[in-house]
Design an enzyme around this catalytic site. Sequence first.
Site, PDB file in Angstrom:
ATOM      1  CB  SER A 155      -0.956  -0.048   1.203  1.00 59.08           C
ATOM      2  OG  SER A 155      -1.956   0.926   1.118  1.00 59.08           O
ATOM      3  CG  ASP A 215      -7.376  -3.048  -3.194  1.00 56.56           C
ATOM      4  OD1 ASP A 215      -8.000  -2.425  -2.328  1.00 56.56           O
ATOM      5  OD2 ASP A 215      -6.130  -3.093  -3.234  1.00 56.56           O
ATOM      6  CG  HIS A 221      -5.742  -2.149   0.382  1.00 53.00           C
ATOM      7  ND1 HIS A 221      -5.242  -1.865  -0.883  1.00 53.00           N
ATOM      8  CD2 HIS A 221      -5.043  -1.351   1.248  1.00 53.00           C
ATOM      9  CE1 HIS A 221      -4.291  -0.927  -0.779  1.00 53.00           C
ATOM     10  NE2 HIS A 221      -4.162  -0.615   0.494  1.00 53.00           N
TER      11      HIS A 221
END
Length: 272
Positions: A97, A219, A248
């Site tokens: 991320s 996601d 995610h």
Amino acid sequence: MGIVEAAHNVKKLGLGERNIVLAHGFGTDQSVWKHLIPHLLEDINNRVILYDNMGAGTTNPDYFDFQRYSTLEGYAYDLLAILEELQIDSCIFVGHSVSAMIGAIASISRPDLFSKMIMVGASPRYLNDVDYYGGFEQEDLDQLFEAMGSNYKAWCSGFAPLAVGGDMESVAVQEFSRTLFNMRPDIALSVAQIIFQSDMRQMLGLITVPCHILQSMKDLAVPVVVSEYLHQNLGGGSIVEVMPSDGHLPQLSSPDVVIPVLLRHIGLDINV
């Protein structure tokens, strides 16, 4: 242990010469990699380095400097300081991320430190723009920030299953809820605002380190088209793999799917 190591809860596992640095995303800490670590340590050539981003619930909130972390560059400086303190001259960087972008920023000034970057669920911009689909409108983000500010615990309970892609009973959702709730609410809100309002698109061309872009098929935070945008705009060689995973945090929620992919890309070199 040095000052930087202690502040970021740095852990070094294995005695190999190939350094693999694992960096977590928003709302988690280094425990998000728990399913991957045993597989990495099966290879005696590996040395695994884990750390926590400042602001994670496992770090001392007194060390969180709101001005330093008002941009992602503050986190990139931390990463470079950790590598320097550990005297690491080259590593494979696995960033989840926001940490994928943090590693990318660090690699612009010190490309020599990174032999490759593996980006899991990365996005250079979360807001939609002209000719760009990031997945969010400003109104969506304003509502998210308002909910975080008004009742953080309730927001965590609602956001965790959406982000992970599961019901509240799943172990992965409970784990993400735990690490999310461990963050001090004002720090969590500040970090979320910096991440979701960030725009890294102009910097992508400066990133010359080979990048492996791994993306869940579904996601909430990062649409699949973003992985292709990264692939088309990064300055160096890159490869994309869309995984048949949901959510995610696939390394936490779908380890059986994601770990073989991660191991393959750690061993795979892109021919630039």
